[in-house]
Design an enzyme around this catalytic site. Structure first.
Site, PDB file in Angstrom:
ATOM      1  N   GLU A   1      -5.374  -8.334  -1.748  1.00 45.04           N
ATOM      2  CA  GLU A   1      -6.244  -7.847  -0.041  1.00 45.04           C
ATOM      3  C   GLU A   1      -7.530  -8.042  -0.278  1.00 45.04           C
ATOM      4  O   GLU A   1      -7.975  -6.995  -1.143  1.00 45.04           O
ATOM      5  CB  GLU A   1      -5.575  -7.103   0.766  1.00 45.04           C
ATOM      6  CG  GLU A   1      -4.498  -7.404   1.124  1.00 45.04           C
ATOM      7  CD  GLU A   1      -3.565  -6.075   2.261  1.00 45.04           C
ATOM      8  OE1 GLU A   1      -4.526  -5.534   2.912  1.00 45.04           O
ATOM      9  OE2 GLU A   1      -2.291  -6.451   2.881  1.00 45.04           O
TER      10      GLU A   1
ATOM     11  N   GLU B   1       0.795  -1.346  -0.253  1.00 47.46           N
ATOM     12  CA  GLU B   1       0.348   0.401   0.061  1.00 47.46           C
ATOM     13  C   GLU B   1       0.673   1.430  -0.059  1.00 47.46           C
ATOM     14  O   GLU B   1       0.455   2.351   1.120  1.00 47.46           O
ATOM     15  CB  GLU B   1      -0.879   0.135   1.211  1.00 47.46           C
ATOM     16  CG  GLU B   1      -1.743  -1.262   1.376  1.00 47.46           C
ATOM     17  CD  GLU B   1      -3.226  -0.780   2.504  1.00 47.46           C
ATOM     18  OE1 GLU B   1      -1.998  -0.412   3.730  1.00 47.46           O
ATOM     19  OE2 GLU B   1      -3.972  -1.338   1.519  1.00 47.46           O
TER      20      GLU B   1
HETATM   21  C1  GAL Z   1      -4.764  -3.217   4.943  1.00 44.28           C
HETATM   22  C2  GAL Z   1      -2.973  -3.349   5.287  1.00 44.28           C
HETATM   23  C3  GAL Z   1      -3.051  -4.766   5.963  1.00 44.28           C
HETATM   24  C4  GAL Z   1      -3.413  -4.490   7.175  1.00 44.28           C
HETATM   25  C5  GAL Z   1      -5.362  -4.264   6.799  1.00 44.28           C
HETATM   26  C6  GAL Z   1      -6.406  -3.933   7.983  1.00 44.28           C
HETATM   27  O1  GAL Z   1      -5.018  -2.182   4.351  1.00 44.28           O
HETATM   28  O2  GAL Z   1      -2.549  -3.488   3.726  1.00 44.28           O
HETATM   29  O3  GAL Z   1      -1.716  -5.222   6.158  1.00 44.28           O
HETATM   30  O4  GAL Z   1      -3.190  -3.192   7.965  1.00 44.28           O
HETATM   31  O5  GAL Z   1      -5.309  -3.174   6.495  1.00 44.28           O
HETATM   32  O6  GAL Z   1      -6.227  -5.428   9.156  1.00 44.28           O
END
Ligand code: GAL
Length: 974
Positions: free
Chosen positions: A282, A192
């Site tokens: 993700e 990110e």
């Molecule tokens: C995303 C991030 C993860 C985690 C998630 C929330 O934005 O890439 O590492 O923080 O949010 O659990």
């Protein structure tokens, strides 16, 4: 009513499909062999020539400090039809000090790769220096807080530090790549990285990976608008993708779906990276929960199986063929691993819960995964616009395979959160004609549901014209084929296949709701989805076909374990809580799995199969015709034995001698720094930030000495630390209060507690909750843990030395006293520094006490006991320690099992009261040592009940988990 089997122009439908482009040849990538094992095109990743729907789940090995259980979790991923696993690697977990790296014991990442390989999972590595992940410093080591230069930027200091980490971790990544015989197929550069970016930094990381021998395609996980970072130009990666958490993290409102699912992602993908598959590196698999939050049951309700149906299927409708669910198994932020916003459990409401249990969402993703790992045309589709009769209410995404005539219709409510029950028809144009589907009965969408319907599909020896039930899987089973379809109970279903000769078709079933008609070479079945599974046997339609029609809850307990991966051969089994695997050995199928009660099962296997085993034991099954069998798995009568802690003998010792004026702190570090690299600006000096003195985790003691005068009326302190921190202050041994972060005046002390003529001692115990992360790449992780201000009141012309401070954190600071348990296990409590939490600590001269405590205790109190566990062979009983407490006085607790800090309890904040004790750390057939530190935030507090109990008991095929090394008190060298 519409007529059945209205044939329209077949050729029209075919032309529409063949005019779409053929599948482009696998794309090669910069500097690597064209025919390397991982290539891609606009549709898919292609691994060793096989097109994949990469259905991956996120797992953090550092959140399960028991490598033996990694094999269990990997098996569960496979059982739930994931074919990939994504690992973040946490730099801070491996590096207590610059130049020091540890990959032993619970840090042995090789075992994580071995576990993935044993379960036949592709691996995505996410080892770039920054991970976020709700961990301390977002994954940076504590010592990086003292780096002068900015992190996530290219500058000499940060380049060197990042390279140091990459070099250490690459030694494990490189040999585990698919190009070297391992199973890593993709490698992430940074996470990110979208704010305050520096392309030289991305280049630097990318180059270092390459230099060290990483040669699988690189990826980047963008924030999910998406933002379009690192697609081209310096720092760009091979396969770009993004993340998304559409429901957010407000588990307190577990029925509120705050964001509609996205309908523009296909366009974004086509605009941004059309030559690459659409990747969601993700996608929300659950949600994290803050201190004081509603708890993970609420998160599990928010991000439930209905969410999984609607939002994941929408992703497929948008064209995603790489989807990683964050988290799939969340685990535990044990010790000081968590960042301030989250507590010990990182259950995440994920498909597999913290103690490794199945959930309704886990079963739902299994249904989805089995479908697209079976129905291959789903992998190579392009969008088309289907016609339907309720298109204002129901959105239908059309996906047409570019290689065959197969089409998919993904139906969901336009209003994502709609709870309405709506009826619809789809005009299906197939090579067999155009049909208004369903032709009989109703096709409905009942509230938060989404369906993937299939038409024009060749499966095994048959041709599906269409089905309004969703497909789970199908298989050739010797002389006949079997297909399993499902929908919610009581919903109508219509299933049509081609037959060779109308007259010879025979349909056999005991279910009276089933009717059929044969017309023009098409057999149409109509039925209600049962409460259970209905077999319908069709003969005379070519090869015999067993259609299994399941109601949803019955479907969730169907498993299709792979028996031959190359041929994608599976057997079917219904009933068990979990089926880990199936292996065909001659005429026997050997299943491994878990049950939670005596369970009736059904099996569908090829005729050649004559017998079955379950976890190595033969099971008696009766043939019920057409290759199906029924029988019962016996749960047995396991005797899981564990100590009742209310009857245990507890030993007690007070544990805050530092609060007393006569405590000797002469060997503590003098806090005399005037400069810090923190982003927190001090108001007074010296610097009172723990990190500047090499203490990066857990509780920190500060002791300040000042010479009293008649003018000094008190003092003022400002605490700077993360959410849910607490600090407790004593003056000359007298308790002054326990506070949240912020400023406090301690006034009117002259003539009472302050000795105007002598030395005065301020003692402060600071309960920290970790460092912030660095999400915005602005060095926010360098926020101080300590005090920005310490000044005496009533005196003018104060010098910076008016209070002499000393500081003490964990024993040894960055030179860990306990490298086996690592940098996050111990803080600076007296008991931690003296090994009171360790097995074998001689507590013989401690007082006897009981828990629940009957006395009010001030400061820090330690309790120790040992307990026995005996879980019989063949059973799994994941254990927990639960607090039950109605104390009004605030206190915090640390729970140590066999020396491992597995829980931080805050009776004043919650919500967590139950702490997972993973097998491996927990000796499940022998003795264990439990130590609990109680820190009274109010003047005095009493610990309530602590209860040892299993989450559940399973008859289980869980792999053996070896005990982790747990050094005892006598092993301590410092
Ligand atoms: C995303 C991030 C993860 C985690 C998630 C929330 O934005 O890439 O590492 O923080 O949010 O659990």
């Amino acid at each position: 009513m519409l007529l059945k089997g209205v044939l329209t122009s077949i050729s029209l439908a075919i032309t529409a499909i063949t005019s779409t482009s053929a599948v482009p040849v696998g794309h090669s990538f910069e500097g690597r062999q064209e025919d390397g094992p991982v290539t891609w095109d606009t549709h898919n990743l292609i691994v060793n020539g096989e097109r994949l729907f990469l259905f991956s789940g996120e797992f953090h090995y550092y959140r399960l400090p028991s490598p033996g259980l990694w094999f269990d979790i990997a098996e569960k991923f496979k059982a739930l039809e994931f074919n990939g696993i994504s690992f973040y690697f946490d730099w801070g977990y491996h590096s207590p000090k610059k130049g020091v790296y540890d990959f032993n014991g619970v840090r042995n990442v090789q075992k994580a790769f071995d576990a993935a390989k044993a379960a036949d999972l592709h691996v995505i590595t996410r080892a770039g220096p920054y991970i976020n992940a709700e961990v301390d410093c977002g994954g940076f080591p504590g010592w990086l807080v003292n780096q002068y230069d900015m992190a996530r930027k290219s500058n000499p200091e940060n380049d060197a530090n990042s390279a140091e980490w990459l070099e250490a971790i690459d030694k494990f990544l490189v040999p585990n790549q698919i190009t070297k015989g391992g199973n890593i197929i993709l490698n992430q550069i940074d996470n990110e990285y979208a704010d305050n970016v520096d392309e030289n930094y991305m280049e630097m990381i990318k180059n270092k990976f390459k230099e060290d021998g990483m040669d699988v395609p690189t990826i980047f996980n963008d924030i999910g608008s998406p933002n379009g970072n690192w697609i081209t130009g310096p720092g760009s990666v091979d396969i770009y993708g993004w993340d998304s958490y559409p429901l957010g993290f407000d588990c307190a409102n577990p029925t509120v779906w705050q964001n509609n699912r996205s309908t523009h992602w296909r366009d974004m993908h086509e605009l941004l990276n059309p030559d690459q598959p659409f990747a969601l590196y993700e996608f929300q698999g659950g949600a994290f929960d803050p201190w004081g939050g509603p708890g993970y049951d609420a998160c599990r309700q928010l991000v439930n199986e209905q969410y999984a149906k609607v939002y994941y299927k929408n992703n497929y409708g948008q064209g995603a063929t790489i989807q990683n669910l964050y988290m799939t198994y969340g685990g535990t932020s044990w010790g000081g691993l968590a960042k301030p916003s989250v507590y010990t459990s990182y259950d995440y409401g994920a498909p597999i819960s913290e103690p490794g249990l199945m959930t309704p969402k886990g079963y739902e993703v299994k249904l989805q995964g089995t479908f697209f790992h079976t129905v291959k045309p789903f992998l190579t589709t392009e969008r088309f616009e289907p016609k339907s009769d309720n298109s204002d209410i129901i959105l239908i995404d059309g996906l047409a395979d570019v290689n065959t005539n197969t089409k998919f219709y993904i139906a969901q409510h336009w209003d994502t959160a709609s709870e309405e029950k709506d009826e619809f028809h789809i005009t299906m144009e197939t090579s067999d004609g155009t049909f208004e589907v369903p032709q009989d009965g109703k096709l409905i969408l009942n509230g938060r549901d989404a369906k993937i319907l299939t038409s024009d599909y060749d499966f095994n020896s048959h041709h599906l014209v269409y089905s309004t039930s969703e497909i789970f899987t199908h298989q050739a089973m010797g002389s006949h084929d079997v297909i399993l379809v499902y929908a919610y109970e009581e919903e109508d279903g219509e299933f049509a296949i081609k037959v060779k000769n109308d007259k010879r078709v025979k349909v056999e079933t005991e279910d009276e709701s089933v009717s059929h008609s044969v017309d023009n070479g098409i057999l149409t079945l109509n039925y209600k989805h049962p409460d259970g599974t209905t077999p319908i046997y069709i003969s005379g339609a070519g090869k015999d076909l067993l259609v299994l029609v399941a109601g949803y809850s019955s479907a969730t307990r169907w498993w299709a374990p792979i028996t031959d991966a190359k041929k994608n051969e599976r057997v079917l089994i219904q009933g068990p809580y979990l089926v880990r695997s199936a292996e065909v050995k001659g005429r026997t199928v050997a299943f491994k799995g878990d049950i939670d009660e005596t369970t009736d099962i059904q099996i569908v296997a090829p005729e050649s199969i004559r017998s079955f085993t379950w976890n190595g034991k033969e099971i008696s099954m009766s043939p019920t015709g057409h290759g199906t069998w029924s029988g019962t798995l016996d749960f047995g009568n396991p005797e899981v034995k564990y100590t009742d802690l209310s009857e245990a003998t507890w030993k007690y010792s007070p544990g805050a001698p530092e609060s007393q004026p006569d405590f000797d702190d002469s060997d503590w570090i003098k806090a005399n720094r005037t400069k810090s690299n923190s982003v927190t600006i001090p108001d007074t000096w010296p610097i009172l930030y723990a990190d500047d003195y090499g203490y990066h985790t857990g509780n920190i003691w500060f002791r300040g000495t000042f010479q009293g005068t008649s003018q000094i009326t008190g003092f003022n302190l400002t605490c700077h630390s993360g959410a849910a921190s607490a600090w407790i202050v004593w003056l000359n041994g007298h308790y002054l209060g326990g506070f949240d972060v912020g400023n406090q005046d301690f006034t009117n002390l002259n003539g009472t507690l302050i000795d105007p003529e002598g030395e005065n001692i301020i003692s402060i115990l600071l309960w920290t909750t970790g460092h912030e992360d660095d999400w915005n790449a602005d060095d926010n992780y360098k926020q101080a843990r300590g005090f920005t201000k310490s000044e005496l009141l009533g005196v003018s012309n104060q010098t910076i030395w008016s209070i002499d401070w000393r500081i003490q954190g964990n024993l040894g600071g960055e030179d860990l006293a306990d490298p086996v348990r690592g940098p996050y296990n111990e803080g600076g409590l007296f008991g931690e520094r003296n090994g009171w939490h360790l097995p074998g600590f001689p507590d013989d001269d401690w007082e006897e006490a009981s828990i629940p405590e009957s006395e009010n205790r001030t400061g820090v109190s330690w309790y120790r006991t040992t307990f026995e566990m005996d879980i019989p062979q063949g059973y799994d009983a994941p254990m927990s320690l639960r607090f039950e407490d109605d104390s009004k006085a605030r206190y915090r607790s640390l729970v140590f099992l066999n020396g491992w800090q597995l829980g931080r309890y805050a009776n004043d904040l919650g919500p967590q009261t139950q702490y997972y004790l993973p097998k491996g750390i927990l000796n499940t057939s022998g003795e264990n040592t439990l130590a609990i530190a109680v820190i009274a935030v109010d003047e005095a507090a009493q610990i309530g009940k602590v209860i040892l109990e299993p989450y559940t008991i399973l008859e289980s095929g869980i792999p053996e988990a070896e005990l982790v090394e747990s050094p005892s008190y006598s092993d301590r060298t410092q």
